[in-house]
Write a protein that holds these residues in place. Structure first.
Motif, PDB file in Angstrom:
ATOM      1  N   LEU A  15       0.839  -1.208   0.000  1.00  0.00           N
ATOM      2  CA  LEU A  15       0.000   0.000   0.000  1.00  0.00           C
ATOM      3  C   LEU A  15       0.871   1.255   0.000  1.00  0.00           C
ATOM      4  N   LEU A  16       1.929   1.241   0.822  1.00  0.00           N
ATOM      5  CA  LEU A  16       2.847   2.386   0.890  1.00  0.00           C
ATOM      6  C   LEU A  16       3.392   2.705  -0.511  1.00  0.00           C
ATOM      7  N   ARG A  17       3.811   1.667  -1.217  1.00  0.00           N
ATOM      8  CA  ARG A  17       4.344   1.867  -2.578  1.00  0.00           C
ATOM      9  C   ARG A  17       3.296   2.487  -3.482  1.00  0.00           C
ATOM     10  N   GLY A  22       1.491   7.356  -6.275  1.00  0.00           N
ATOM     11  CA  GLY A  22       0.399   8.249  -6.663  1.00  0.00           C
ATOM     12  C   GLY A  22       0.544   9.642  -6.061  1.00  0.00           C
ATOM     13  N   GLY A  23       1.635   9.876  -5.336  1.00  0.00           N
ATOM     14  CA  GLY A  23       1.871  11.211  -4.762  1.00  0.00           C
ATOM     15  C   GLY A  23       0.984  11.533  -3.577  1.00  0.00           C
ATOM     16  N   LEU A  43      12.907   2.428  -2.613  1.00  0.00           N
ATOM     17  CA  LEU A  43      11.860   2.993  -3.464  1.00  0.00           C
ATOM     18  C   LEU A  43      12.273   4.324  -4.094  1.00  0.00           C
ATOM     19  N   ALA A  44      13.392   4.874  -3.609  1.00  0.00           N
ATOM     20  CA  ALA A  44      13.896   6.154  -4.113  1.00  0.00           C
ATOM     21  C   ALA A  44      12.863   7.271  -3.972  1.00  0.00           C
ATOM     22  N   PHE A  45      12.098   7.207  -2.910  1.00  0.00           N
ATOM     23  CA  PHE A  45      11.157   8.291  -2.622  1.00  0.00           C
ATOM     24  C   PHE A  45      11.633   8.986  -1.342  1.00  0.00           C
ATOM     25  N   VAL A 183      -9.953   2.463  -1.875  1.00  0.00           N
ATOM     26  CA  VAL A 183     -10.955   3.035  -0.959  1.00  0.00           C
ATOM     27  C   VAL A 183     -10.385   4.263  -0.232  1.00  0.00           C
ATOM     28  N   MET A 184      -9.053   4.321  -0.054  1.00  0.00           N
ATOM     29  CA  MET A 184      -8.493   5.466   0.678  1.00  0.00           C
ATOM     30  C   MET A 184      -8.336   6.695  -0.224  1.00  0.00           C
ATOM     31  N   THR A 185      -8.066   6.474  -1.495  1.00  0.00           N
ATOM     32  CA  THR A 185      -7.893   7.644  -2.373  1.00  0.00           C
ATOM     33  C   THR A 185      -9.225   8.143  -2.915  1.00  0.00           C
TER      34      THR A 185
END
Ligand SMILES: NC(=O)c1ccc[n+]([C@@H]2O[C@H](COP(=O)([O-])OP(=O)(O)OC[C@H]3O[C@@H](n4cnc5c(N)ncnc54)[C@H](OP(=O)(O)O)[C@@H]3O)[C@@H](O)[C@H]2O)c1
Length: 296
Positions: A15-17, A22-23, A43-45, A183-185
């Motif tokens: 989910l984190l990924r 998706g920003g 993840l290079a974020f 559902v969260m977005t």
């Protein structure tokens, strides 16, 4: 801001990924700063907020939830799970969280012998009465659980259980994460409960046949009596007794309550669930002879 409790876990990390790609602003929670930092570096974020917190420490959970509008909650099983998750839900309500997505388990009958299912039922009740909008996800067995069978498959070409030839639902954790992201977005204030499965059931003997073809060597499933499996999990699998009890209870339950697939993944995501064949193919190396499980 979405707080993920269980950000290093099988569903939470997927989910984190998804959310980071998706920003979506995310606060990722773990008790293990190094493990989580390493995953984020991979993840290079750099935009995600890391938060070190422990469900046993309510003040750290308050910091984890301060200012968050949504909470994803997937805590690994432990005998204090009801107390810990109930406390997190209470703190979330106090901190003004608007929506909680909770990973639960399939609801069996009242007299279910599966203690963990009873724990989840009690936590669901605390969430439903908390006043926070909820989405409860009730997945059946994770395909990723099959990787726990890999050590004896790689060394002895066999795996063990007490489930006989009962059909079982399996779901890939990444499908559960995709639904949580959906559902969260697209959050709307609606309380929902979803039971999640793959598109087909499989028996353990059928999985042995699939592995035999995939690995090009015969793999056998040995059905043990429940007490023999419990002893084996504790003595050879180094499992705590409560977790060995859980494995035996859940497999025994599958022999008495028939499992059927749901169409929830297709309805919510507009696509088929990931297949067991694709999962086994992707993780083929982990079942191959000589694979070093200690390195994982
Ligand atoms: N396995 C299945 O087939 C299945 C099926 C249906 C439902 N479920 C449910 O799915 C849930 C997740 O289980 P899992 O085994 O898959 O979990 P998991 O992937 O191992 O992840 C568990 C997460 O819980 C976090 N965690 C554990 N104790 C914590 C604590 N005291 N404070 C803060 N975070 C803590 C861990 O974070 P850190 O270690 O980084 O702190 C980790 O990220 C369980 O409730 C289980 O009942 C599982």
């Amino acid at each position: 801001m979405i707080t993920i409790i269980g950000a290093t876990g099988m569903i939470g990390n997927a989910l984190l990924r998804r959310l980071m790609e998706g920003g979506v602003p995310v606060r990722a929670i773990s008790r293990e700063p190094d493990q989580l930092r390493q995953q984020i570096v991979d993840l290079a974020f750099s935009s995600v907020e890391l938060c070190i917190a422990d469900a046993n420490d309510p003040e750290s959970m308050r910091r984890a939830l301060a200012g968050a509008s949504q909470l994803f909650l997937a805590l690994s099983n432990n005998p204090r799970q009801v107390e810990l998750e109930t406390s997190i839900i209470q703190i979330a309500a106090q901190e003004g969280v608007k929506h909680v997505v909770k990973i639960s388990s399939p609801a069996y009958e009242e007299r279910s012998p599966v203690a963990v299912a009873k724990w989840h039922a009690d936590i669901e009740q605390a969430l439903v009465t908390s006043g926070i909008t909820y989405t409860i996800l009730r997945p059946y067995a994770f395909m990723q659980n099959l990787l726990r069978l890999a050590p004896t498959i790689t060394t002895q070409d066999m795996f063990f259980g007490c489930i006989g030839d009962s059909p079982c639902n399996f779901i890939d954790c990444r499908d559960i994460a995709d639904i949580a992201a959906e559902v969260m977005t697209r959050f709307k204030s609606v309380n929902s409960i979803y039971t999640l499965t793959g598109s087909e059931t499989f028996t353990y003997p059928q999985i042995a046949d699939k592995l035999s073809i995939l690995l090009n060597r015969p793999i056998e499933f040995f059905n043990l009596k429940p007490e023999a499996l419990r002893t084996d999990l504790i003595e050879h699998g180094q499992m705590p007794s409560w977790l060995a009890d859980h494995v035996v209870e859940i497999q025994t339950m599958s022999t008495v309550v028939s499992e059927k697939p749901t169409d929830t993944v297709r309805r919510l995501l507009g696509r088929e669930p990931r297949s067991l064949d694709a999962f086994l193919e992707e993780y083929r190396d982990a079942f191959n002879r000589g694979y070093n499980h200690a390195m994982k």
